[in-house]
Design an enzyme around this catalytic site. Sequence first.
Site, PDB file in Angstrom:
ATOM      1  N   THR A 251       0.838  -1.191   0.000  1.00 28.77           N
ATOM      2  CA  THR A 251       0.000   0.000   0.000  1.00 28.77           C
ATOM      3  C   THR A 251       0.880   1.251   0.000  1.00 28.77           C
ATOM      4  OG1 THR A 251      -0.120   0.144   2.422  1.00 28.77           O
ATOM      5  CG2 THR A 251      -1.747  -1.238   1.315  1.00 28.77           C
ATOM      6  N   GLU A 252       0.218   2.344  -0.086  1.00 26.07           N
ATOM      7  CA  GLU A 252       0.898   3.636  -0.022  1.00 26.07           C
ATOM      8  C   GLU A 252       1.495   3.832   1.370  1.00 26.07           C
ATOM      9  OE1 GLU A 252      -0.312   8.337  -0.826  1.00 26.07           O
ATOM     10  OE2 GLU A 252      -1.800   6.751  -0.937  1.00 26.07           O
ATOM     11  N   LYS A 301     -11.747   4.474  12.297  1.00 28.41           N
ATOM     12  CA  LYS A 301     -11.393   5.109  13.561  1.00 28.41           C
ATOM     13  C   LYS A 301     -10.174   5.977  13.311  1.00 28.41           C
ATOM     14  CE  LYS A 301      -8.912   0.904  14.872  1.00 28.41           C
ATOM     15  NZ  LYS A 301      -8.751  -0.144  15.903  1.00 28.41           N
ATOM     16  N   ASP A 318      -6.440   0.945   5.890  1.00 24.01           N
ATOM     17  CA  ASP A 318      -6.877  -0.346   6.427  1.00 24.01           C
ATOM     18  C   ASP A 318      -8.209  -0.769   5.841  1.00 24.01           C
ATOM     19  OD1 ASP A 318      -4.632  -0.635   7.858  1.00 24.01           O
ATOM     20  OD2 ASP A 318      -5.475  -0.125   9.796  1.00 24.01           O
TER      21      ASP A 318
END
Length: 1222
Positions: A251-252, A301, A318
């Site tokens: 991912t980034e 969150k 996420d």
Amino acid sequence: MLAPRNTETGVPMSQTEADLALRPSPALTSTGPTRLGPPPRRVRRFSGKAEPRPRSSRPSRRSSVDLGLLSSWSQPASLLPEPPDPPDSAGPTRSPPSSSKEPPEGTWMGAAPVKAVDSACPELTGSSGGPGSREPPRVPDAAARERRREQEEKEDTETQAVATSPDGRYLKFDIEIGRGSFKTVYRGLDTDTTVEVAWCELQTRKLSRAERQRFSEEVEMLKGLQHPNIVRFYDSWKSVLRGQVCIVLVTELMTSGTLKTYLRRFREMKPRVLQRWSRQILRGLHFLHSRVPPILHRDLKCDNVFITGPSGSVKIGDLGLATLKRASFAKSVIGTPEFMAPEMYEEKYDEAVDVYAFGMCMLEMATSEYPYSECQNAAQIYRKVTSGTKPNSFYKVKMPEVKEIIEGCIRTDKNERFTIQDLLAHAFFREERGVHVELAEEDDGEKPGLKLWLRMEDARRGGRPRDNQAIEFLFQLGRDAAEEVAQEMVALGLVCEADYQPVARAVRERVAAIQRKREKLRKARELEVLPPDSGPPPATVSLAPGPPSAFPPEPEEPEADQHQSFLFRHASYSSTTSDCETDGYLSSSGFLDASDPALQPPGGLPSSPAESHLCLPSGFALSIPRSGPGSDFSPGDSYASDAASGLSDMGEGGQMRKNPVKTLRRRPRSRLRVTSVSDQSDRVVECQLQTHNSKMVTFRFDLDGDSPEEIAAAMVYNEFILPSERDGFLSRIREIIQRVETLLKRDAGPPEAAEDALSPQEEPAALPALPGPPNAEPQRSISPEQRSWAAFSTSPSSPGTPLSPGAPFSPGTPPVFPCPIFPITSPSCYPCPFSQVSSNPYPQAPSSLLPLSSSASQVPLPSSSLPISAPLPFSPSYPQDPLSPTSLPVCPSPPSLPSTTAAPLLSLASAFSLAVMTVAQSLLSPSPGLLSQSPPAPPGPLPSLPLSLASCDQESLSAQTAETENEASRNPAQPLLGDARLAPISEEGKPQLVGRFQVTSSKEPAEPPLQPASPTLSRSLKLPSPPLTSESSDTEDSAAGGPETREALAESDRAAEGLGVAVDDEKDEGKEPLLGGSSPILSHPSPVWMNYSYSSLCLSSEESESSGEDEEFWAELQNLRQKHLSEVEALQTLQKKEIEDLYSRLGKQPPPGIVAPAAMLSCRQRRLSKGSFPTSRRNSLQRSDLPGPGIMRRNSLSGSSTGSQEQRASKGVTFAGDIGRM
């Protein structure tokens, strides 16, 4: 004793003198003989300043361990006997540290004997100190080198890739940057872009095979997401780590931490930062929820919201991990209890769970306190969440707006929570663009017109709006578009060009917010009025006689847009104002689905005896509105179409009411229609499917290569249709294939086949919603191809008895003219009138339809008010040749026809199909006639309903082919239908200054004077065309063809040139005018219902030979058709919600936008995209330059049918009502 006194000897004296010279110095500086050491030290210190000073200072920077080693080495060295070196040679060059460091040096030595030796024998100390000062520097240098080597080895280990992706693009380094309960994140590198990435290893050992597969599919779906507020997924694969299968995500890399770390560091978040970051989180959630299918985060969150350091923006991360987390914590509290919505515990949730979590994130950002921090365990949090108890930190929020948003997000009932759209439209999250739009008066929720104020911020006043300088303007719902309003403001000089986008966006957002508020209020009122147990009324009422459908339809509750009582629908909404879609019930040809229960009276109820149906040309499908009390719209009002949108017009009158008992809606079902058919290379059919979840899917299939079962299986696999709908979908696909093949055969077959295929027995009806129950009552049906081909396959009603002279039409029950037969013989035909007040029986003749082509398409055209003459009886000399049936057989009204009909709808069969229509030449003969009109007279109680059919003027096309093509739009066949109440000239009111915005108000149409009947019927007929209305309108020849008409024509041409219009000059000045000298030019324009000339309708044998020219026409028509279909599809997708809104209001007082749709064309133009038109078109936004109702734009299929390529290419407008010019 004598030696010192002997002064002659130089040696003893010199020694004594030397001793004497050395003794007084310590006496001066020292108090006792025990301090004999300092003088030589002072000498060494003196000599030490010259050379070894930097070296002597090195031990002072060493560690205590090294200094201890120095002391241990210097003690034995000091006890060794020193060779007798002179103090001058060795001592000065190898001195230990200076006397300023003497006390530390004493501590280094750490022994009294060393001090004694040092004081007694300074030479020994100096000589011994030399080796001591040489050895210690070599020991610390080795330790430093060792430490440096270890550090380099560690760095080499960290910078060396420990793992590689399967394709070799991504590298993993052994640098851990994060760890969670089920994942570990390492630093990685993208070798293609040399950008650092995050290498995330997810533990899946607790997942079953099905769950692991599901998670892999979710990750594959997430890889395609790209949004500035979503952490980018690059790649994923399965890997084996320490014997365990894991999933690797690349991912980034977010290096600036999360919102959680930001709150821990700074404790308090400023309101402006809270506003900006919350808005970015909302945009990311909106992007996820707007995917198909929607993507839910389920674990939002502050820990999962990452900060981008350079730009200061936030991104949601996420994604997709909630599936893994739910499986990992199957026996404990899933997710994060503080951010979990109540329905998450029941695992029955939707997008509302992310809204709840967003509210908790905002609460944490506003208070820097974890939600429910007062609870000790997850069980207490669960009890508070399910009981609706808010966290204690909620009452610590200081800003009222933020508190209101949080309260609306964390409600227990998910139906009461805000939606993402509501939050984005909230004033707190609105971006400061320097533009403010607000209501100028209180909204009552019913008025279609909104009076709004536009305020622009003044930079000279610190960003505050200018006082008393708001631009007040009227926004008509369902008619105006924000882009049009903003562009008119730019054209009028009220706002600058750079403010176009901000103004349009501000207006659009404000109007959308008002509409949402109205919708909520309307639903609340309906829930209060309607009983909860009200069931849907039965909708399986059979139609009048006809062959039963291949499969019966399923009873379906009428939708909001089905509560109409007319056969053909007309959509006269502005194509840019609404975002609704009409494909479910309104096909591109304008036919209403016959399965509409509102259109189906009970089978046992007979139709009104006054509702007689006439057969008109096959290119027409029209009906006359009932003129009931309080009905103030005319055919001209109801037929104001948006010519460029390609949609038929929707003329719902004010007298139409729906039964307010039923407004509950059932689950929508899939609907299928055909959008295009191509048989050029492969026989390909393009269909559009409206899925059960209101999504539009366009697909194509080959008639020869694809089977219905394969198509249905692909649709079920892609979840476009439900498994329960598969059988119905199969039946519809088979019927589509059968009908398309039949139509293609008809196109290639002889005229007789086409005539038989399009028999009057076939009546357009709708396919039922799939799937249909087996025991449902049979109904007439029409396939989607028939709807899309309706322009050339419109079938008339079943034949019936001719109209008798003693059965006139009453004003309350006007007739409906579904699809008549149109005779064609010679190149120039003109309409012949038919009046409902006839002294002679109308001759009955065999009817035949024109053979039409698959490439033909319907062309709905705009119109204005309709000039209607008085009832005109037919002359007994009317030709009754059975081979040229110009008669209008009257068909009995089937029970399916409504008692209240809509405005006329006309469909142009084919503007360019020249060669195909020649097959009807042998079936038709000329039917000339002349109608002389009487002066105007006051309206009488009897309505005038003349139906003008075309008669032909004998004229050759061989010498005037180009002229006839250019005059195509000026010589249409115009069947004129009237009613007891007609609209006058729709003049625009004088522009008024409302605030600073120029607004033009439209007036209600008044009744025009009707013209009495004329007892004679002449040989040749020429219908009057409208004069110039307002600035530009249709033109016509005067009664005598005098200079007045030429001058009006020139003015019309000049007005058209101001709009970028190409209008051909008059080329037939020598022709004799066909209108009687006593016929005045009517005071109001006639509607432009058709836009093709007799060069395309009335054919000679010479034209059938020009096949090459016809192929060009077919190619041009196909291009226009494709463009038309794409525009219609785009518009239908945008108009769904607005049309449902408008239909749902039919049970109450309808807004003026529905009652008088003819004002739509005259009030506002379509949106002109920036840069797509020349300057002259931009200036045409001025009210003084708007084209009249009789002018059509030619940027769609409804353009002129002229053969000029230049005029086709231009996006100007053309005059369509010049009937008097040949």
